[in-house]
Design a protein around this motif. Structure first.
Motif, PDB file in Angstrom:
ATOM      1  N   ILE A  27       0.836  -1.201   0.000  1.00 49.92           N
ATOM      2  CA  ILE A  27       0.000   0.000   0.000  1.00 49.92           C
ATOM      3  C   ILE A  27       0.873   1.255   0.000  1.00 49.92           C
ATOM      4  CG2 ILE A  27      -1.751   1.304   1.251  1.00 49.92           C
ATOM      5  CD1 ILE A  27      -2.762  -1.298   0.005  1.00 49.92           C
ATOM      6  N   PHE A  28       1.931   1.234   0.817  1.00 44.46           N
ATOM      7  CA  PHE A  28       2.837   2.388   0.889  1.00 44.46           C
ATOM      8  C   PHE A  28       3.501   2.658  -0.459  1.00 44.46           C
ATOM      9  CE2 PHE A  28       7.232   3.879   1.379  1.00 44.46           C
ATOM     10  CZ  PHE A  28       7.008   5.121   1.961  1.00 44.46           C
ATOM     11  N   LEU A  29       3.961   1.593  -1.117  1.00 43.34           N
ATOM     12  CA  LEU A  29       4.636   1.758  -2.406  1.00 43.34           C
ATOM     13  C   LEU A  29       3.681   2.291  -3.472  1.00 43.34           C
ATOM     14  CD1 LEU A  29       6.875  -1.453  -2.521  1.00 43.34           C
ATOM     15  CD2 LEU A  29       7.609   0.914  -2.180  1.00 43.34           C
ATOM     16  N   ILE A  30       2.436   1.806  -3.444  1.00 40.78           N
ATOM     17  CA  ILE A  30       1.445   2.291  -4.413  1.00 40.78           C
ATOM     18  C   ILE A  30       1.211   3.788  -4.226  1.00 40.78           C
ATOM     19  CG2 ILE A  30      -0.991   2.180  -5.079  1.00 40.78           C
ATOM     20  CD1 ILE A  30      -0.911  -0.806  -4.483  1.00 40.78           C
ATOM     21  N   VAL A  31       1.039   4.193  -2.960  1.00 39.39           N
ATOM     22  CA  VAL A  31       0.806   5.614  -2.672  1.00 39.39           C
ATOM     23  C   VAL A  31       2.037   6.445  -3.026  1.00 39.39           C
ATOM     24  CG1 VAL A  31       0.353   7.293  -0.840  1.00 39.39           C
ATOM     25  CG2 VAL A  31      -0.890   5.115  -0.873  1.00 39.39           C
ATOM     26  N   ILE A  33       4.632   5.706  -5.200  1.00 41.62           N
ATOM     27  CA  ILE A  33       4.953   5.740  -6.630  1.00 41.62           C
ATOM     28  C   ILE A  33       3.918   6.552  -7.407  1.00 41.62           C
ATOM     29  CG2 ILE A  33       5.245   4.326  -8.706  1.00 41.62           C
ATOM     30  CD1 ILE A  33       6.307   2.098  -6.867  1.00 41.62           C
ATOM     31  N   TRP A  34       2.650   6.368  -7.037  1.00 39.76           N
ATOM     32  CA  TRP A  34       1.588   7.102  -7.731  1.00 39.76           C
ATOM     33  C   TRP A  34       1.041   8.210  -6.828  1.00 39.76           C
ATOM     34  CZ3 TRP A  34       2.091   1.770  -8.461  1.00 39.76           C
ATOM     35  CH2 TRP A  34       2.331   1.377  -9.780  1.00 39.76           C
ATOM     36  N   TRP A  35       1.949   8.948  -6.198  1.00 38.50           N
ATOM     37  CA  TRP A  35       1.556  10.004  -5.271  1.00 38.50           C
ATOM     38  C   TRP A  35       0.638  11.054  -5.894  1.00 38.50           C
ATOM     39  CZ3 TRP A  35       0.493  11.205  -0.647  1.00 38.50           C
ATOM     40  CH2 TRP A  35       0.409  12.537  -0.248  1.00 38.50           C
ATOM     41  N   PRO A  36       0.835  11.455  -7.154  1.00 36.44           N
ATOM     42  CA  PRO A  36      -0.080  12.448  -7.741  1.00 36.44           C
ATOM     43  C   PRO A  36      -1.544  12.026  -7.683  1.00 36.44           C
ATOM     44  CG  PRO A  36       1.863  12.226  -9.102  1.00 36.44           C
ATOM     45  CD  PRO A  36       1.942  11.139  -8.072  1.00 36.44           C
ATOM     46  N   LEU A  37      -1.807  10.715  -7.829  1.00 38.24           N
ATOM     47  CA  LEU A  37      -3.187  10.234  -7.749  1.00 38.24           C
ATOM     48  C   LEU A  37      -3.717  10.361  -6.323  1.00 38.24           C
ATOM     49  CD1 LEU A  37      -2.964   6.998  -9.945  1.00 38.24           C
ATOM     50  CD2 LEU A  37      -3.638   9.309 -10.637  1.00 38.24           C
ATOM     51  N   ALA A  38      -2.874   9.996  -5.355  1.00 35.98           N
ATOM     52  CA  ALA A  38      -3.282  10.109  -3.952  1.00 35.98           C
ATOM     53  C   ALA A  38      -3.460  11.574  -3.561  1.00 35.98           C
ATOM     54  CB  ALA A  38      -2.238   9.446  -3.052  1.00 35.98           C
ATOM     55  N   GLU A  39      -2.561  12.427  -4.061  1.00 39.26           N
ATOM     56  CA  GLU A  39      -2.637  13.853  -3.751  1.00 39.26           C
ATOM     57  C   GLU A  39      -3.913  14.464  -4.324  1.00 39.26           C
ATOM     58  OE1 GLU A  39       0.548  17.529  -3.720  1.00 39.26           O
ATOM     59  OE2 GLU A  39       0.512  16.177  -5.447  1.00 39.26           O
ATOM     60  N   GLU A  40      -4.295  14.002  -5.504  1.00 40.37           N
ATOM     61  CA  GLU A  40      -5.526  14.500  -6.124  1.00 40.37           C
ATOM     62  C   GLU A  40      -6.741  14.149  -5.274  1.00 40.37           C
ATOM     63  OE1 GLU A  40      -8.115  13.893 -10.256  1.00 40.37           O
ATOM     64  OE2 GLU A  40      -6.156  12.942 -10.010  1.00 40.37           O
ATOM     65  N   TYR A  41      -6.755  12.918  -4.752  1.00 40.17           N
ATOM     66  CA  TYR A  41      -7.876  12.494  -3.913  1.00 40.17           C
ATOM     67  C   TYR A  41      -7.904  13.270  -2.601  1.00 40.17           C
ATOM     68  CZ  TYR A  41     -10.559   9.699  -0.620  1.00 40.17           C
ATOM     69  OH  TYR A  41     -11.446   9.303   0.338  1.00 40.17           O
ATOM     70  N   GLU A 109      -4.847   4.161 -18.592  1.00 46.01           N
ATOM     71  CA  GLU A 109      -3.786   3.161 -18.718  1.00 46.01           C
ATOM     72  C   GLU A 109      -4.418   1.814 -19.060  1.00 46.01           C
ATOM     73  OE1 GLU A 109      -0.521   3.965 -15.483  1.00 46.01           O
ATOM     74  OE2 GLU A 109      -2.485   4.546 -14.694  1.00 46.01           O
ATOM     75  N   ARG A 110      -3.688   0.989 -19.829  1.00 43.41           N
ATOM     76  CA  ARG A 110      -4.273  -0.261 -20.328  1.00 43.41           C
ATOM     77  C   ARG A 110      -3.305  -1.445 -20.154  1.00 43.41           C
ATOM     78  NH1 ARG A 110      -6.196   1.140 -26.317  1.00 43.41           N
ATOM     79  NH2 ARG A 110      -7.338  -0.812 -26.061  1.00 43.41           N
ATOM     80  N   PRO A 111      -3.252  -2.030 -18.954  1.00 48.57           N
ATOM     81  CA  PRO A 111      -3.947  -1.630 -17.725  1.00 48.57           C
ATOM     82  C   PRO A 111      -3.033  -0.797 -16.830  1.00 48.57           C
ATOM     83  CG  PRO A 111      -3.020  -3.796 -17.431  1.00 48.57           C
ATOM     84  CD  PRO A 111      -2.626  -3.353 -18.822  1.00 48.57           C
ATOM     85  N   PRO A 112      -3.579  -0.145 -15.811  1.00 44.50           N
ATOM     86  CA  PRO A 112      -2.728   0.569 -14.847  1.00 44.50           C
ATOM     87  C   PRO A 112      -2.054  -0.424 -13.909  1.00 44.50           C
ATOM     88  CG  PRO A 112      -5.031   0.738 -14.219  1.00 44.50           C
ATOM     89  CD  PRO A 112      -5.009   0.053 -15.553  1.00 44.50           C
ATOM     90  N   LEU A 113      -0.764  -0.259 -13.703  1.00 41.60           N
ATOM     91  CA  LEU A 113      -0.031  -1.203 -12.853  1.00 41.60           C
ATOM     92  C   LEU A 113      -0.444  -1.103 -11.391  1.00 41.60           C
ATOM     93  CD1 LEU A 113       3.571  -0.985 -14.373  1.00 41.60           C
ATOM     94  CD2 LEU A 113       1.805  -2.717 -14.770  1.00 41.60           C
ATOM     95  N   TRP A 114      -0.967   0.051 -10.976  1.00 40.93           N
ATOM     96  CA  TRP A 114      -1.322   0.208  -9.568  1.00 40.93           C
ATOM     97  C   TRP A 114      -2.532  -0.628  -9.162  1.00 40.93           C
ATOM     98  CZ3 TRP A 114      -6.221   2.138  -9.628  1.00 40.93           C
ATOM     99  CH2 TRP A 114      -6.591   2.950 -10.711  1.00 40.93           C
TER     100      TRP A 114
END
Length: 276
Positions: A27-31, A33-41, A109-114
């Motif tokens: 979970i930590f690595l997903i957040v 690596i894809w921090w912009p997505l978490a920041e948007e939320y 993304e097709r598919p998104p790795l996250w």
């Protein structure tokens, strides 16, 4: 306190800490690596006001449920195989769906790795749910003078074939717009082969129910939050919910095959769940 300790002792094994730590690390690595997505939320949350109104309680509930289930009676030797199959199977399913445009993610993304780590985590949770259901069914059908054959009480073979035929019918209707795609044909053939070659009708049916049950909440969350969207724009389509059940059966069968072929490398032999 004694009761709580006894309960924890029954569900918490030596490997539970390892598995739970790996879960949190993922979970930590997903957040991270894809921090912009978490920041948007997080940007939608008013931290100076009634922040709890902005929290996604359904997501938190799913997260809490999975956290509890994956650590219950954890066995790293068998769970690693479930994780491996879940990653490979999840990648294959997500690739099929996004490449044929049956569904798409908001990131395009097709598919998104996250999204891939969600599959092995869900697989572990489904494994625990299935084991509990199997145990409850076994105990529920016991008699004081011994154990009566389940086939005399519940015809799991009939339930299996009714469920499988219904799912296959739904699948044919749902994927028909992509019937010209080779990936869709491969998915159809694989499902038909799995359905026609059951190794254990009872356990396959229970696994299907467990996967569909968890899949319902995952699909409700994902489609209503528009994390992913199906071409039918349903939130969610019935096929998508039941597809989690079929995926769970496929992963279970794949695990049995790998145990059979790779037993020499340390995996235990496949065990069939049966009640005499």
């Amino acid at each position: 306190m004694t009761i709580v300790r006894a309960a924890l002792k029954n569900i918490w094994t030596r490997d539970s800490s390892i598995l739970f730590g790996g879960f949190l690390l993922t979970i930590f690595l997903i957040v991270y690596i894809w921090w912009p997505l978490a920041e948007e939320y997080l940007g939608y949350v008013d931290w100076n006001g009634a922040w709890w109104r902005y929290m996604d309680w359904l997501l938190l509930g799913i997260f809490a449920f999975m956290s509890v289930t994956i650590i219950a009676r954890a066995n790293i030797k068998t769970d690693l195989l479930i994780i491996f199959v879940g990653i490979c199977g999840g990648l294959a399913i997500e690739s099929w769906g996004t490449q044929t445009n049956l569904w798409h993610y908001y990131t395009n993304e097709r598919p998104p790795l996250w999204i891939i780590p969600a599959w092995p985590i869900a697989s572990l949770s489904i494994d625990r749910i299935t084991r509990v259901l199997n145990l409850l069914i076994t105990k529920g059908l016991k008699y004081t003078n011994g154990v009566k054959k389940i086939s005399n009480v519940v015809n799991f073979k009939t339930l299996y074939w009714i469920t499988s035929a219904s799912f296959l019918s739904l699948m044919l209707v749902f994927v028909f717009p992509t019937i010209d795609k080779s990936l869709t044909w491969f998915a159809l053939i694989l499902c038909i082969l799995l359905i026609l070659t059951p190794t254990d009708h009872r356990f396959a049916f229970i696994t299907f129910i467990a996967g569909s049950g968890l899949g319902y909440y995952l699909e409700v969350w994902g489609t209503t939050r528009e994390c992913w969207t199906y071409y039918t724009h349903q939130t969610p389509p019935l096929f998508a919910v039941l597809a989690h059940g079929m995926a769970a059966v496929a992963f279970w069968r794949a695990g049995l095959m790998l145990k059979m072929f790779w037993g020499r490398f340390g995996f235990s032999k496949p065990q069939q769940f049966s009640v005499k």
